[in-house]
Design an enzyme around this catalytic site. Structure first.
Site, PDB file in Angstrom:
ATOM      1  N   HIS A  17     -15.696 -29.223  17.458  1.00 25.74           N
ATOM      2  CA  HIS A  17     -16.272 -30.542  17.727  1.00 25.74           C
ATOM      3  C   HIS A  17     -17.720 -30.656  17.280  1.00 25.74           C
ATOM      4  O   HIS A  17     -18.344 -31.700  17.478  1.00 25.74           O
ATOM      5  CB  HIS A  17     -16.144 -30.889  19.211  1.00 25.74           C
ATOM      6  CG  HIS A  17     -14.722 -30.963  19.665  1.00 25.74           C
ATOM      7  ND1 HIS A  17     -13.847 -31.928  19.226  1.00 25.74           N
ATOM      8  CD2 HIS A  17     -14.006 -30.154  20.484  1.00 25.74           C
ATOM      9  CE1 HIS A  17     -12.667 -31.729  19.765  1.00 25.74           C
ATOM     10  NE2 HIS A  17     -12.725 -30.663  20.527  1.00 25.74           N
ATOM     11  N   ASN A  18     -18.255 -29.606  16.654  1.00 29.14           N
ATOM     12  CA  ASN A  18     -19.609 -29.698  16.118  1.00 29.14           C
ATOM     13  C   ASN A  18     -19.551 -30.562  14.861  1.00 29.14           C
ATOM     14  O   ASN A  18     -18.644 -30.406  14.033  1.00 29.14           O
ATOM     15  CB  ASN A  18     -20.165 -28.312  15.799  1.00 29.14           C
ATOM     16  CG  ASN A  18     -21.653 -28.355  15.558  1.00 29.14           C
ATOM     17  OD1 ASN A  18     -22.121 -29.019  14.633  1.00 29.14           O
ATOM     18  ND2 ASN A  18     -22.405 -27.657  16.390  1.00 29.14           N
ATOM     19  N   LEU A  19     -20.496 -31.455  14.725  1.00 33.14           N
ATOM     20  CA  LEU A  19     -20.476 -32.427  13.627  1.00 33.14           C
ATOM     21  C   LEU A  19     -21.217 -31.961  12.373  1.00 33.14           C
ATOM     22  O   LEU A  19     -21.259 -32.697  11.383  1.00 33.14           O
ATOM     23  CB  LEU A  19     -21.080 -33.751  14.121  1.00 33.14           C
ATOM     24  CG  LEU A  19     -20.300 -34.430  15.246  1.00 33.14           C
ATOM     25  CD1 LEU A  19     -21.105 -35.593  15.826  1.00 33.14           C
ATOM     26  CD2 LEU A  19     -18.945 -34.892  14.747  1.00 33.14           C
TER      27      LEU A  19
END
Length: 153
Positions: A17-19
């Site tokens: 979920h890290n962008l």
């Protein structure tokens, strides 16, 4: 400093979920590569280096607020060895704060602090984060001209 999942995978920004990687693909105008090596190649092709302010530290869990006993990376050496680096872009306030704590004004280079791409930074919308990160597009290496752009101030 990489979080637990990144350390376990030995890959920067491994948390699903890290962008960071989707933003970098957008900045580079590319489709997000799947394999980690291809992601690093994408950065390299566009003149982007990826490095930590911290060489080592102690941290329980993945939150930046838990970072302690920092040994800073040899950033001045990196910049001397690679004089084409023209901008330091910090992924979040903690990276910028650590840089200023250990290097102060000793390093004269353009800097920008961007919103953290971590899923723990839930207080800002994805769009707000992406808009901020897209400022880096103007700094990418222009392969046709063989030079890098600058951030508009």
């Amino acid at each position: 400093m990489p979080g637990e999942q990144s350390l376990a995978a030995t890959q920067y920004y491994a948390h699903p979920h890290n962008l960071f990687w989707p933003f970098m693909a957008s900045i580079c105008g590319e489709t997000l590569p799947g394999p980690y090596d291809a992601r690093l190649d994408m950065l390299h092709r566009h003149g982007i280096a990826l490095w930590d302010v911290c060489d080592t530290c102690i941290r329980e869990g993945s939150l930046d607020t838990a970072i302690r006993e920092v040994v800073p990376n040899a950033l001045p050496d990196l910049l001397r060895e690679h004089p084409s680096i023209q901008l330091l872009a910090f992924n979040g306030q903690k990276a910028a704060a650590l840089f200023h704590k250990y290097f102060g004004n000793a390093i004269d280079i353009d800097q920008i602090t961007l919103p953290s791409t971590s899923p723990a930074n839930a207080g800002k919308s994805r769009q707000l984060k992406e808009d901020a990160w897209l400022q880096l597009k103007s700094c990418l290496k222009d392969e046709s001209a063989g030079k890098q752009g600058r951030l508009k101030k």
